[in-house]
Design a protein around this motif. Sequence first.
Motif, mmCIF file in Angstrom:
data_model
loop_
_atom_site.group_PDB
_atom_site.id
_atom_site.type_symbol
_atom_site.label_atom_id
_atom_site.label_comp_id
_atom_site.label_asym_id
_atom_site.label_seq_id
_atom_site.Cartn_x
_atom_site.Cartn_y
_atom_site.Cartn_z
ATOM 1 N N MET A 110 42.513 41.002 -13.843
ATOM 2 C CA MET A 110 41.797 39.803 -13.410
ATOM 3 C C MET A 110 41.009 39.225 -14.589
ATOM 4 O O MET A 110 40.151 39.883 -15.165
ATOM 5 N N GLU A 111 41.331 37.993 -14.964
ATOM 6 C CA GLU A 111 40.665 37.374 -16.099
ATOM 7 C C GLU A 111 39.314 36.793 -15.684
ATOM 8 O O GLU A 111 39.143 36.288 -14.585
ATOM 9 N N ASN A 112 38.372 36.839 -16.637
ATOM 10 C CA ASN A 112 37.047 36.287 -16.398
ATOM 11 C C ASN A 112 37.098 34.770 -16.475
ATOM 12 O O ASN A 112 37.691 34.197 -17.400
ATOM 13 N N GLU A 113 36.503 34.097 -15.491
ATOM 14 C CA GLU A 113 36.430 32.641 -15.481
ATOM 15 C C GLU A 113 34.969 32.232 -15.296
ATOM 16 O O GLU A 113 34.492 32.101 -14.176
ATOM 17 N N PRO A 114 34.239 32.048 -16.387
ATOM 18 C CA PRO A 114 32.816 31.716 -16.251
ATOM 19 C C PRO A 114 32.584 30.259 -15.869
ATOM 20 O O PRO A 114 33.398 29.384 -16.157
ATOM 21 N N LEU A 115 31.464 30.019 -15.202
ATOM 22 C CA LEU A 115 30.985 28.657 -15.006
ATOM 23 C C LEU A 115 30.420 28.159 -16.327
ATOM 24 O O LEU A 115 29.724 28.894 -17.027
ATOM 25 N N VAL A 116 30.720 26.912 -16.676
ATOM 26 C CA VAL A 116 30.248 26.349 -17.949
ATOM 27 C C VAL A 116 28.931 25.628 -17.719
ATOM 28 O O VAL A 116 28.841 24.705 -16.898
ATOM 29 N N PHE A 117 27.894 26.056 -18.449
ATOM 30 C CA PHE A 117 26.538 25.517 -18.322
ATOM 31 C C PHE A 117 26.338 24.416 -19.352
ATOM 32 O O PHE A 117 26.512 24.623 -20.553
ATOM 33 N N GLU A 118 25.973 23.223 -18.876
ATOM 34 C CA GLU A 118 25.757 22.071 -19.754
ATOM 35 C C GLU A 118 24.298 22.034 -20.206
ATOM 36 O O GLU A 118 23.419 21.534 -19.504
ATOM 37 N N LEU A 119 24.041 22.569 -21.393
ATOM 38 C CA LEU A 119 22.664 22.709 -21.890
ATOM 39 C C LEU A 119 21.987 21.362 -22.075
ATOM 40 O O LEU A 119 20.788 21.217 -21.830
ATOM 41 N N GLY A 120 22.737 20.358 -22.501
ATOM 42 C CA GLY A 120 22.139 19.044 -22.730
ATOM 43 C C GLY A 120 21.521 18.459 -21.481
ATOM 44 O O GLY A 120 20.470 17.812 -21.538
ATOM 45 N N ILE A 121 22.151 18.691 -20.333
ATOM 46 C CA ILE A 121 21.605 18.198 -19.068
ATOM 47 C C ILE A 121 20.375 18.992 -18.667
ATOM 48 O O ILE A 121 19.407 18.456 -18.126
#
Length: 264
Positions: free
Chosen positions: A1-12
Amino acid sequence: MENEPLVFELGIAKGKPHSYRKTPRKPVCPFCEVDQLTDIYEKRGEMIWLHNKFPTLRDTVQTVLIESNNHAGDIANYTPTYNRKLMRFALACFKKMNDSGKYRSVLWYKNYGPRSGGSLEHPHMQLVGLKQLDGYKYLQQNNFVGISVFDNQDVEVNIATHPVQGYDELNINLLKDSGQDLWSDWIQSGVKYMLNIMFNGRCTSYNLFFYPREDGGICAKLIARFEAPAYFVGYKLSQVDDEKTLQVEAEQFRHFFDNGSQLE
């Protein structure tokens, strides 16, 4: 099972208000300024479901459910009547979002306290639609079963023997819609128990997660928040207390509820 992280938008996130940062002045709470709120989906009395002004996660639709106009409010100090109304409203909002067909999965959760991962003190829940990811892919069915505390045709309560993180997690399962009020009472009792009894009053933060069950019900899972264990951080290995300790905890929680902790 591959890891699929949520992408955090630092600029926002840079402009996002935060109750727990050390600042010279106490920050203004945006949820207290009700007349300034925008992008509202639904309202029910003091409860407001609206679009999150700071959508920091890529490929998601982030929404917030403001629970009350009381900045110091929480499930632990609402009246049982108000808490029941809140849970009914939140469940209806979740079902509307989950049944819309717009998302691969919808996450519903609540942060409480400085160690919960939340940013604002004002009582609120979050409902997040994931467009691409299955938010439940790393969970197992045995995460929601355990040592029985209570069980009838509408509601089942247990202490997890295979927790998501550990050590002691309370699972409060709604089996039929006819049990919504009893389910709400058990959730409220669980929050009070976790904050005041379970860790001798040392717990100041918790997460409350809601998971759709395969049979159409909902599991509400209460997780106390301290520092995350190294085994979980580094290896995703949860830990659980020994069987005797869990049995004692189950008896204490059942006794706590039976003594009317959930009543006004």
